[in-house]
Motif scaffolding. Structure first.
Motif, PDB file in Angstrom:
ATOM      1  N   VAL A  94       0.840  -1.199   0.000  1.00 18.97           N
ATOM      2  CA  VAL A  94       0.000   0.000   0.000  1.00 18.97           C
ATOM      3  C   VAL A  94       0.878   1.253   0.000  1.00 18.97           C
ATOM      4  N   LYS A  95       1.940   1.222   0.808  1.00 21.41           N
ATOM      5  CA  LYS A  95       2.824   2.381   0.932  1.00 21.41           C
ATOM      6  C   LYS A  95       3.502   2.700  -0.387  1.00 21.41           C
ATOM      7  N   LEU A  96       3.888   1.661  -1.126  1.00 18.24           N
ATOM      8  CA  LEU A  96       4.598   1.860  -2.390  1.00 18.24           C
ATOM      9  C   LEU A  96       3.642   2.159  -3.548  1.00 18.24           C
ATOM     10  N   SER A  97       2.350   1.857  -3.384  1.00 22.01           N
ATOM     11  CA  SER A  97       1.405   2.008  -4.498  1.00 22.01           C
ATOM     12  C   SER A  97       1.057   3.460  -4.795  1.00 22.01           C
ATOM     13  N   SER A  98       0.988   4.292  -3.758  1.00 19.40           N
ATOM     14  CA  SER A  98       0.628   5.700  -3.948  1.00 19.40           C
ATOM     15  C   SER A  98       0.852   6.441  -2.635  1.00 19.40           C
ATOM     16  N   PRO A  99       1.020   7.757  -2.696  1.00 19.86           N
ATOM     17  CA  PRO A  99       1.191   8.527  -1.458  1.00 19.86           C
ATOM     18  C   PRO A  99      -0.076   8.473  -0.595  1.00 19.86           C
ATOM     19  N   GLY A 100       0.132   8.473   0.725  1.00 19.10           N
ATOM     20  CA  GLY A 100      -1.010   8.478   1.634  1.00 19.10           C
ATOM     21  C   GLY A 100      -0.822   7.486   2.758  1.00 19.10           C
ATOM     22  N   PRO A 101      -1.753   7.454   3.713  1.00 21.87           N
ATOM     23  CA  PRO A 101      -1.632   6.539   4.852  1.00 21.87           C
ATOM     24  C   PRO A 101      -1.814   5.087   4.430  1.00 21.87           C
ATOM     25  N   ILE A 102      -1.262   4.177   5.217  1.00 15.15           N
ATOM     26  CA  ILE A 102      -1.421   2.743   4.940  1.00 15.15           C
ATOM     27  C   ILE A 102      -2.821   2.278   5.324  1.00 15.15           C
ATOM     28  N   ILE A 103      -3.270   2.723   6.480  1.00 12.54           N
ATOM     29  CA  ILE A 103      -4.591   2.339   6.985  1.00 12.54           C
ATOM     30  C   ILE A 103      -5.595   3.441   6.710  1.00 12.54           C
ATOM     31  N   PHE A 104      -6.708   3.071   6.103  1.00 13.60           N
ATOM     32  CA  PHE A 104      -7.802   4.002   5.844  1.00 13.60           C
ATOM     33  C   PHE A 104      -8.840   3.823   6.946  1.00 13.60           C
ATOM     34  N   LYS A 105      -9.118   4.886   7.683  1.00 20.58           N
ATOM     35  CA  LYS A 105     -10.105   4.838   8.758  1.00 20.58           C
ATOM     36  C   LYS A 105     -11.368   5.568   8.303  1.00 20.58           C
ATOM     37  N   GLN A 106     -12.472   4.860   8.356  1.00 23.56           N
ATOM     38  CA  GLN A 106     -13.733   5.453   7.897  1.00 23.56           C
ATOM     39  C   GLN A 106     -14.807   5.301   8.967  1.00 23.56           C
ATOM     40  N   ARG A 107     -15.635   6.340   9.105  1.00 24.42           N
ATOM     41  CA  ARG A 107     -16.732   6.291  10.064  1.00 24.42           C
ATOM     42  C   ARG A 107     -17.835   5.369   9.539  1.00 24.42           C
ATOM     43  N   ARG A 108     -18.251   4.441  10.373  1.00 22.69           N
ATOM     44  CA  ARG A 108     -19.349   3.541  10.041  1.00 22.69           C
ATOM     45  C   ARG A 108     -20.316   3.495  11.225  1.00 22.69           C
ATOM     46  N   TYR A 109     -21.488   2.932  10.988  1.00 22.04           N
ATOM     47  CA  TYR A 109     -22.434   2.701  12.075  1.00 22.04           C
ATOM     48  C   TYR A 109     -22.194   1.319  12.662  1.00 22.04           C
ATOM     49  N   GLY A 110     -22.081   1.254  13.983  1.00 19.79           N
ATOM     50  CA  GLY A 110     -21.901  -0.012  14.663  1.00 19.79           C
ATOM     51  C   GLY A 110     -23.169  -0.441  15.366  1.00 19.79           C
ATOM     52  N   LEU A 111     -23.015  -1.169  16.462  1.00 19.20           N
ATOM     53  CA  LEU A 111     -24.146  -1.667  17.231  1.00 19.20           C
ATOM     54  C   LEU A 111     -25.035  -0.518  17.686  1.00 19.20           C
ATOM     55  N   ASP A 112     -26.348  -0.677  17.479  1.00 17.76           N
ATOM     56  CA  ASP A 112     -27.356   0.320  17.853  1.00 17.76           C
ATOM     57  C   ASP A 112     -27.152   1.665  17.163  1.00 17.76           C
ATOM     58  N   GLY A 113     -26.482   1.660  15.999  1.00 15.74           N
ATOM     59  CA  GLY A 113     -26.325   2.879  15.224  1.00 15.74           C
ATOM     60  C   GLY A 113     -25.278   3.835  15.753  1.00 15.74           C
ATOM     61  N   GLN A 114     -24.423   3.383  16.701  1.00 18.85           N
ATOM     62  CA  GLN A 114     -23.358   4.240  17.218  1.00 18.85           C
ATOM     63  C   GLN A 114     -22.206   4.303  16.220  1.00 18.85           C
ATOM     64  N   GLU A 115     -21.638   5.482  16.032  1.00 17.12           N
ATOM     65  CA  GLU A 115     -20.524   5.629  15.084  1.00 17.12           C
ATOM     66  C   GLU A 115     -19.266   4.948  15.607  1.00 17.12           C
ATOM     67  N   ILE A 116     -18.586   4.238  14.715  1.00 13.79           N
ATOM     68  CA  ILE A 116     -17.317   3.598  15.038  1.00 13.79           C
ATOM     69  C   ILE A 116     -16.337   3.900  13.907  1.00 13.79           C
ATOM     70  N   LEU A 117     -15.046   3.713  14.178  1.00 16.11           N
ATOM     71  CA  LEU A 117     -14.017   3.834  13.147  1.00 16.11           C
ATOM     72  C   LEU A 117     -13.620   2.438  12.692  1.00 16.11           C
ATOM     73  N   VAL A 118     -13.730   2.188  11.403  1.00 14.78           N
ATOM     74  CA  VAL A 118     -13.408   0.885  10.832  1.00 14.78           C
ATOM     75  C   VAL A 118     -12.107   0.993  10.041  1.00 14.78           C
ATOM     76  N   TYR A 119     -11.205   0.014  10.217  1.00 15.07           N
ATOM     77  CA  TYR A 119      -9.897   0.025   9.567  1.00 15.07           C
ATOM     78  C   TYR A 119      -9.916  -0.813   8.281  1.00 15.07           C
ATOM     79  N   LYS A 120      -9.233  -0.294   7.255  1.00 10.19           N
ATOM     80  CA  LYS A 120      -9.011  -1.035   6.018  1.00 10.19           C
ATOM     81  C   LYS A 120      -7.644  -0.623   5.475  1.00 10.19           C
ATOM     82  N   PHE A 121      -7.014  -1.526   4.728  1.00 10.43           N
ATOM     83  CA  PHE A 121      -5.848  -1.100   3.967  1.00 10.43           C
ATOM     84  C   PHE A 121      -6.327  -0.155   2.873  1.00 10.43           C
ATOM     85  N   ARG A 122      -5.640   0.979   2.739  1.00  6.70           N
ATOM     86  CA  ARG A 122      -6.056   1.958   1.741  1.00  6.70           C
ATOM     87  C   ARG A 122      -5.868   1.378   0.338  1.00  6.70           C
ATOM     88  N   SER A 123      -6.945   1.436  -0.468  1.00  2.56           N
ATOM     89  CA  SER A 123      -6.893   0.904  -1.832  1.00  2.56           C
ATOM     90  C   SER A 123      -7.114   1.989  -2.877  1.00  2.56           C
TER      91      SER A 123
END
Length: 460
Positions: A296-325
């Motif tokens: 991921v680091k070599l593919s393009s500039p930017g962070p390795i981990i992409f953190k995005q706001r999602r809805y979790g249990l009972d609709g509470q906001e959580i941060l979900v981790y993904k490799f940045r694509s």
């Protein structure tokens, strides 16, 4: 037994239903005991512990259709995945050293065979088990609308319930009911008490709409002069129910129409399985994570981990981790879903999205308690706000923690949902998962995910 039947009979477990839910766990334990004695081992120490673990993870047992394919999908596949999990955990913890290898392999291979034989035998003796409950019972259904005919169909499809529906009673003319066979309409509501007494009817199921309360009360009063057991089937069943059950608050009955399936002991069991599975997987794949992070680091500039706001249990906001694509990290009020040949996706990103490797950091989310290994896939907050206005019942999917994989994903609904119908289908699978949740169902989904992820071309 179907989900609605389970709700109707949950308050009083019958001999037959108890046999169904205990069959698989008991077979697994009995086969383990048999091989233990065959190999000359004493059933003590680590053996009862293993038996307790297996009984817990296979309870309640499945009761699939008669076909071999259904049995393979619902019983055999989850069992082999559970066996693999036990082997993995036993090897990594050293617990496996307490057991002879030949004993363990013989037990794991022979158990599904024993389960299949047990299912075939029990299906043959179920009619005799019904005799322990007084034999088959005669029933009538009050109300020949959709709810009444649906109830009749469920009784007809499961003979193990031991109920023979003689017909329907309704004040409406035949052409205003949903009956096809006119002989099934036995008469008007006022004729029910006499029919019940004359024909030895054991059960009366009232499926009239709630708006018919005066007629229902009149009928109930008239049935006091009979010995039939009377059940009221409220028309709430025309809606999708999630883990519906009856509860009491200081003696006052309340009906739960929508409830999270992971309350109490069930929630503890799911959390333990999440921590165990996520920990074992992270221990095995950490070298892969390092290689992916470098890619991921070599593919393009930017962070390795992409953190995005999602809805979790009972609709509470959580941060979900993904490799940045992608070359961008959208997390605003409006987010465009990724599609085929999306210019925002890097070449390396396309690879990890297609193989779902970009989701691997979410096992850390599982350990944090934000996600589960299996559950409805989390959507971006912007997408949630968009679809909750378009799809009725959309937010029900947030009654459980979001998952890394889910029932919708193993049924071909991975990747972009470019149409509203596709999203509706995904939500329906999510609700179906919550309605039928069990630990064995989770194991089956995980097993199917491993097979699906390498051949599915819908993710990008």
């Amino acid at each position: 037994m179907t989900n609605h039947n389970q709700w109707l009979f949950r308050q009083q477990l019958s001999v037959v239903s108890l046999t169904k839910i205990l069959l698989d766990p008991l077979v697994a334990v009995l086969v383990l005991m048999a091989w233990t004695f065959y190999f000359g081992e004493a059933f003590r120490g680590p053996y009862p512990v293993l038996a307790l673990i297996v009984f817990t993870l296979t309870f309640p047992g499945k009761w699939p259709e008669v076909s071999l394919r259904a049995f393979w999908n619902e019983v055999v596949m989850p069992w082999f995945f559970l066996s693999g999990l036990i082997l993995l955990f036993g090897y990594s913890s050293g617990y496996l050293d307490f057991f002879p290898p030949n004993l363990v392999m013989a037990w794991m291979v022979s158990t599904p065979v024993a389960m299949y034989v047990a299912h075939r035998v029990v299906r043959r003796i179920l009619p005799r088990l019904l005799l322990l409950e007084g034999g088959r019972r005669r029933a009538i259904v009050v109300g020949a609308g959709h709810l009444g005919t649906e109830l009749h169909g469920r009784f007809a499809s499961d003979g193990a319930l031991g109920v023979d529906v003689m017909g329907f009673f309704d004040d409406r003319a035949l052409d205003r009911t949903e009956l096809v066979d006119p002989t099934r309409l036995l008469g008007k509501l006022g004729e029910i008490p006499e029919y019940v007494n004359r024909n030895g009817i054991d059960l009366v199921y009232i499926t009239l709409p709630m708006a018919s309360q005066p007629r229902t009360l009149t009928l109930l009063d008239a049935l006091r002069d009979t010995t039939a057991s009377v059940y009221f089937v409220p028309d709430i069943f025309v809606s999708d129910l999630i883990q519906a059950r009856v509860d009491h608050i200081h003696g006052m009955p309340v009906v739960a129409l929508t409830e999270t399936p992971t309350l109490g002991v069930s929630g503890i069991g799911k959390r333990i399985s999440d921590v165990v599975i996520a920990s074992l997987i992270l221990l095995m794949i950490w070298p892969i994570l390092l290689v992916l992070a470098l890619g991921v680091k070599l593919s393009s500039p930017g962070p390795i981990i992409f953190k995005q706001r999602r809805y979790g249990l009972d609709g509470q906001e959580i941060l979900v981790y993904k490799f940045r694509s992608m070359r961008v990290c959208d997390d605003g009020e409006v987010i465009k879903q990724a599609g085929r040949s999306d210019p925002r996706i890097t070449r390396f990103g396309a690879f990890i999205r297609r193989t779902s490797l970009d989701e691997l950091p979410q096992f850390i989310n599982v350990l944090q308690g934000r996600m589960s290994v299996v559950g409805p896939r989390p959507h971006a907050v912007a997408h949630n706000e968009q679809y909750r206005k378009l799809i009725k019942g959309y937010m029900l999917r947030h009654k459980v923690k979001p998952g890394i994989t889910g029932w919708a994903q193993v049924n071909g609904l991975r990747g972009e949902t470019e149409t509203l119908d596709k999203m509706r289908a995904r939500i329906q699978y999510d609700i179906d998962y919550m309605r039928n949740w069990s630990l064995m169902f989770d194991l089956m989904i995980i097993g199917k995910t491993l097979a699906v992820v390498w051949r599915d071309q819908n993710a990008y």
